[in-house]
Scaffold this motif. Structure first.
Motif, PDB file in Angstrom:
ATOM      1  N   LEU A 267       0.965  -1.141   0.034  1.00  0.00           N
ATOM      2  CA  LEU A 267       0.056  -0.017  -0.083  1.00  0.00           C
ATOM      3  C   LEU A 267       0.966   1.395  -0.030  1.00  0.00           C
ATOM      4  N   PHE A 268       0.482   2.054  -0.705  1.00  0.00           N
ATOM      5  CA  PHE A 268       1.258   3.442  -0.774  1.00  0.00           C
ATOM      6  C   PHE A 268       0.194   4.789  -0.503  1.00  0.00           C
ATOM      7  N   GLN A 269       0.888   5.168   0.721  1.00  0.00           N
ATOM      8  CA  GLN A 269       0.031   6.561   1.196  1.00  0.00           C
ATOM      9  C   GLN A 269       0.757   7.654   1.425  1.00  0.00           C
ATOM     10  N   THR A 270       0.271   8.835   1.140  1.00  0.00           N
ATOM     11  CA  THR A 270       1.044   9.989   1.437  1.00  0.00           C
ATOM     12  C   THR A 270       0.066  11.184   1.629  1.00  0.00           C
ATOM     13  N   THR A 271       0.884  12.355   2.005  1.00  0.00           N
ATOM     14  CA  THR A 271      -0.327  13.454   2.132  1.00  0.00           C
ATOM     15  C   THR A 271      -1.030  13.891   0.875  1.00  0.00           C
ATOM     16  N   PRO A 272      -2.048  14.297   0.904  1.00  0.00           N
ATOM     17  CA  PRO A 272      -2.909  14.597  -0.190  1.00  0.00           C
ATOM     18  C   PRO A 272      -2.339  15.775  -0.922  1.00  0.00           C
TER      19      PRO A 272
ATOM     20  N   LEU B  34      -3.073   9.838  11.215  1.00  0.00           N
ATOM     21  CA  LEU B  34      -2.296  10.896  11.636  1.00  0.00           C
ATOM     22  C   LEU B  34      -1.665  11.768  10.332  1.00  0.00           C
ATOM     23  N   LEU B  35      -1.996  11.359   9.325  1.00  0.00           N
ATOM     24  CA  LEU B  35      -1.564  11.962   8.188  1.00  0.00           C
ATOM     25  C   LEU B  35      -2.381  13.199   8.014  1.00  0.00           C
ATOM     26  N   PRO B  36      -1.470  14.234   7.631  1.00  0.00           N
ATOM     27  CA  PRO B  36      -2.261  15.602   7.657  1.00  0.00           C
ATOM     28  C   PRO B  36      -3.134  15.820   6.279  1.00  0.00           C
ATOM     29  N   LYS B  37      -3.815  17.020   6.235  1.00  0.00           N
ATOM     30  CA  LYS B  37      -4.584  16.999   4.999  1.00  0.00           C
ATOM     31  C   LYS B  37      -3.896  17.775   3.994  1.00  0.00           C
TER      32      LYS B  37
END
Ligand SMILES: [Fe+2]
Length: 385
Positions: A6-11, A169-172
């Motif tokens: 899975l890859f996630q980051t700040t949008p 916890l990832l910011p918007k």
């Protein structure tokens, strides 16, 4: 082999000199009315908090301030920041600062909206509900906290560092303005820059690395290794500062998904017990861990040497990998970062307990390219003594 990843980051990530001025439009997108700025006293004294507040005020936005974040922030600090957010009726938390301020901002945001006690949130995926929106603005090029789902707090009672790991916890959004980092003194530039470099190096050689995290980690290493000496030598070199901030961002994106490995695992017990700043603790452990790890992935360590500009043409795989080790040792020499645990009061008698401590950091050891036994852990600490 891993079947899925899975890859996630700040949008939303705004970058560039002067991007701080765009904070009001990010606040507007999030429809926030009441803002709490979470930061530290040093940034208040440096006038950076005042600058942000002025930019917000000019756009008609008022904000409250929680400016009591300390280095290696405690659980109590995060609880107090959450209390401030509740007291102010905040609907947005802006984290402004180094990793400590950003981590506290992230934790305060999830604590503010739910009754789950913080003790139940430590570990992986233990945050039950969404928190307040956050906007994160780093002022150091180090932790990459603006793109990681991780926050690390110090538990002073247990003398341990504890992590909350949750996509909540990832910011918007994040704003990366290199102008905010020009005031960092050389020693802080070195320690935080080494941390960022180690994030990239560990993500790249993690057992959970993916083609996507490799791409980010390679670019991060290129930028950070190529700019850290310049940023250390002349803090006003804005191009070097921009490369460092972008490098730490890319490294953060890489390790948020691929994980870090044994350098960070070994840094946690010494950081918590001997109050060694995170970047320094990592740097001290880097050569000993790297030397141990090389045979776990000669090919990738050899490629790191190439990224660092080491001549590798005629060398065999083992020798290539060793050149990566040599390059980081020379970098640490140039940056004058502390090299030995004994400079921080660690002695031979402490080693068995530290080694036992590192074996508990299973989340990170699982990513390491080489398996580590308790005896290995002790001898690695001894090498760094
Ligand atoms: Fe780190």
């Amino acid at each position: 082999m891993k079947k899925t990843s899975l890859f996630q980051t700040t949008p939303r990530i705004l970058m560039g000199v002067g991007s701080l001025d765009q904070a009001p439009s990010e606040v507007g997108r999030l429809k926030a009315r009441k803002i709490l700025v979470v930061t530290d006293p040093g940034l208040v004294a440096a006038g950076i908090v005042g600058r942000l507040e002025e930019i917000l005020a000019r756009a008609g936005l008022s904000s409250n301030r929680f400016d009591a974040v300390e280095p290696d922030p405690s659980i109590e600090t995060a609880l107090r920041a959450a209390e401030s957010a509740r007291g102010a009726g905040a609907d947005l938390i802006i984290g402004l600062g180094g990793g400590s301020a950003l981590d506290v901002a992230k934790v305060a945001a999830v604590l503010a909206t739910q009754s789950t006690p913080i003790e139940k949130m430590f570990g992986i995926d233990q945050v039950p509900e969404e928190g307040l929106n956050t906007l994160l603005i780093p002022t150091t090029a180090g932790t990459g906290s603006e793109v990681t789902p991780i926050a690390i707090l110090s538990d002073h009672r247990d003398k341990l560092k504890k992590g909350i790991v949750s996509p909540r916890l990832l910011p918007k959004a994040a704003i990366l303005d290199p102008g905010l980092t020009v005031g960092l003194p050389p020693a802080v530039t070195a320690a935080t820059g080494m941390d960022a470099l180690i994030h990239a190096l560990e993500a790249y050689t993690s057992r959970n690395a993916t083609p996507l995290s490799d791409l980010l980690a390679e670019q991060a290493m290129r930028r950070i290794y190529g700019s850290l000496r310049k940023a250390f030598a002349d803090g006003d070199d804005l191009a070097a500062r921009a490369n460092m901030l972008e490098g730490s961002l890319l490294a953060g994106m890489a390790f948020a998904n691929a994980g870090v490995t044994a350098v960070h695992a070994f840094a946690y017990p010494i950081g918590a017990e001997f109050h060694i700043p995170h970047g320094i603790a990592n740097s001290i452990m880097l050569p000993a861990v790297l030397e141990f790890n090389l045979m776990g992935n000669l090919e990738k360590f050899g490629h790191i040497a190439e990224i660092f500009g080491e001549p590798v043409g005629d060398a065999n795989a083992r020798e290539r990998a060793r050149r990566a080790l040599r390059a980081v040792q020379e970098l640490m020499e140039d940056l004058q970062v502390p090299r030995r645990l004994r400079d921080f009061g660690v002695t031979e008698e402490h080693l068995p307990a530290l080694a036992a401590g590192v074996m508990n950091v299973t989340r990170l050891l699982a990513n390491n390219p080489r398996r580590i036994t308790l005896a290995d852990a002790e001898s690695i600490y001894r090498k760094a003594l």
